[in-house]
Design a protein around this motif. Structure first.
Motif, short mmCIF file in Angstrom:
data_model
loop_
_atom_site.label_atom_id
_atom_site.label_comp_id
_atom_site.label_asym_id
_atom_site.label_seq_id
_atom_site.Cartn_x
_atom_site.Cartn_y
_atom_site.Cartn_z
N GLU A 73 0.69 -1.20 0.01
CA GLU A 73 -0.07 0.11 -0.08
C GLU A 73 0.94 1.12 -0.11
O GLU A 73 0.47 2.18 -0.10
N ILE A 74 2.04 1.02 0.27
CA ILE A 74 2.99 2.19 0.33
C ILE A 74 3.41 2.70 -1.11
O ILE A 74 4.44 1.93 -1.47
N GLY A 75 2.94 3.87 -1.60
CA GLY A 75 3.34 4.30 -2.83
C GLY A 75 3.91 5.66 -2.69
O GLY A 75 4.25 6.49 -3.63
N PHE A 76 4.46 6.04 -1.55
CA PHE A 76 5.08 7.47 -1.19
C PHE A 76 6.49 7.10 -0.71
O PHE A 76 6.86 6.16 -0.16
N GLU A 77 7.31 8.14 -0.86
CA GLU A 77 8.57 8.33 -0.22
C GLU A 77 8.32 9.19 0.98
O GLU A 77 8.13 10.16 0.97
N VAL A 116 13.61 11.94 -4.81
CA VAL A 116 12.07 10.93 -4.77
C VAL A 116 11.64 10.84 -6.36
O VAL A 116 11.43 10.05 -6.71
N ARG A 117 12.28 11.99 -7.10
CA ARG A 117 11.95 11.76 -8.66
C ARG A 117 12.61 10.63 -9.34
O ARG A 117 12.18 9.93 -10.08
N GLN A 118 13.87 10.28 -8.77
CA GLN A 118 14.67 9.53 -9.56
C GLN A 118 14.23 7.82 -8.91
O GLN A 118 14.37 7.16 -9.69
N ARG A 119 14.15 7.76 -7.62
CA ARG A 119 13.82 6.17 -7.19
C ARG A 119 12.72 5.82 -7.03
O ARG A 119 12.31 4.66 -6.82
N LYS A 120 11.71 6.65 -6.71
CA LYS A 120 9.91 6.25 -6.58
C LYS A 120 9.83 5.31 -5.79
O LYS A 120 9.47 4.35 -5.99
N ASN A 121 10.43 5.71 -4.46
CA ASN A 121 9.78 4.62 -3.37
C ASN A 121 10.49 3.18 -3.37
O ASN A 121 9.90 2.18 -3.49
N TYR A 122 11.79 2.88 -3.30
CA TYR A 122 12.38 1.60 -3.38
C TYR A 122 12.49 1.16 -2.03
O TYR A 122 13.33 1.72 -1.07
N ARG A 123 11.89 0.08 -1.41
CA ARG A 123 12.05 -0.52 -0.24
C ARG A 123 11.99 0.29 1.08
O ARG A 123 12.70 0.47 1.81
N GLN A 124 10.79 1.13 0.90
CA GLN A 124 10.74 1.96 2.14
C GLN A 124 10.26 1.32 3.26
O GLN A 124 10.89 1.78 4.51
N VAL A 125 9.69 0.36 3.21
CA VAL A 125 9.23 -0.57 4.27
C VAL A 125 10.68 -1.05 4.93
O VAL A 125 10.68 -0.79 6.25
N GLU A 126 11.38 -1.52 4.39
CA GLU A 126 12.56 -2.15 4.70
C GLU A 126 13.72 -1.22 5.42
O GLU A 126 14.23 -1.18 6.36
N ARG A 127 13.67 0.10 4.58
CA ARG A 127 14.44 1.01 5.42
C ARG A 127 13.82 1.54 6.76
O ARG A 127 14.58 1.84 7.53
N ASN A 128 12.67 1.81 6.54
CA ASN A 128 12.01 2.42 7.93
C ASN A 128 12.31 1.15 8.93
O ASN A 128 12.47 1.74 10.16
N THR A 129 11.95 -0.06 8.55
CA THR A 129 12.12 -1.00 9.59
C THR A 129 13.59 -1.01 10.31
O THR A 129 13.76 -1.11 11.45
#
Length: 251
Positions: A73-77, A116-129
């Motif tokens: 569900e996470i489509g944001f940076e 943000v423009r370049q990477r478009k939310n890669y592995r946001q959950v893992e980074r935050n964890t």
């Protein structure tokens, strides 16, 4: 792009809004909230590409924001805006989480938007964890290595040495595996030296002092790692290296 701002301080939200209008006028702020719970509602309603969030807020902290979403569900940076300590800054860096220190620097905000423009939310959950685990345990165990296809998290102690390769870095693990990372060596030096036991022996090498087996003083000086790889040391760095290595060995 659309953005949501979550911060319990109205002045802080205004500051972000004003700066965004100046450096990234194409970023539309679709909502602001003073609580994480209200911010979640805004995210669900607008599905923004960027979320700016303070960390230290009443009731729920910014670190808990992603707990309200499933991974798909996470489509944001997520970009944290904080006045946290130097310790937390290192936590952000090691987990590859974007952050902006208050008061916000205009140039750094521009760079964050560009990323943000370049990477478009890669592995946001893992980074935050990873970030939450560091903060919770008060311990730096892992580092996020940026690769062409995303991120790879590795144990810091598993790293033997790092070698500069133009704008890239070759990371060698104690196992012998080599990982080519899309980040210059100097960026790792700032994160890993001193408190985490790494030492810049040469303009091209950063080593894990805990992985050193022998120091050969002859012929200008050579460091032998546990995996028998030989690392050169700059003449002007030898004395400092010996002191740093001895400090690690007697712990």
């Amino acid at each position: 792009m659309q953005a949501v701002i979550i911060d319990d301080e109205a002045d802080a939200r205004t500051a972000i809004r004003v700066l965004l209008n100046e450096v990234a006028p194409d970023v539309e702020i679709v909502g602001e909230a003073g609580l994480v719970s209200d911010g979640v509602k805004l995210i669900n309603k607008h599905a923004p590409q960027i979320v700016f969030s303070d960390i230290d807020m009443p009731v729920l902290t910014g670190l808990q924001l992603l707990d309200f979403f499933n991974a798909d569900e996470i489509g944001f940076e997520l970009i944290f805006v904080t006045n946290y300590s130097e310790y937390a800054v290192k936590a952000f860096q090691l987990s590859a989480i974007d952050y902006l220190l208050k008061p916000i620097d205009k140039e750094l905000l521009t760079k964050a938007i560009d990323k943000v423009r370049q990477r478009k939310n890669y592995r946001q959950v893992e980074r935050n964890t990873a970030l939450k685990q560091i903060v919770k345990d008060n311990k730096f165990d892992k580092i996020a290595l940026p690769l062409a296809e995303g991120l790879r998290f590795v144990e810091i102690d598993a790293i033997s040495a790092m070698k500069a390769d133009n704008v890239y870095t070759e990371v060698e693990l104690k196992s012998g595996e080599q990982i080519l990372v899309s980040k210059p060596l100097k960026s790792f030096e700032k994160m890993l030296e001193q408190s985490l036991g790494f030492f810049r022996t040469h303009r091209s090498y950063l080593i894990n002092l805990n992985a050193v087996k022998t120091f050969i003083r002859t012929d200008g000086g050579t460091i032998v790692m546990e995996n028998d790889r030989q690392i050169p040391i700059a003449r002007e760095r030898k004395e400092e290296f010996v002191k740093a290595w001895e400090g690690i060995r007697i712990r």
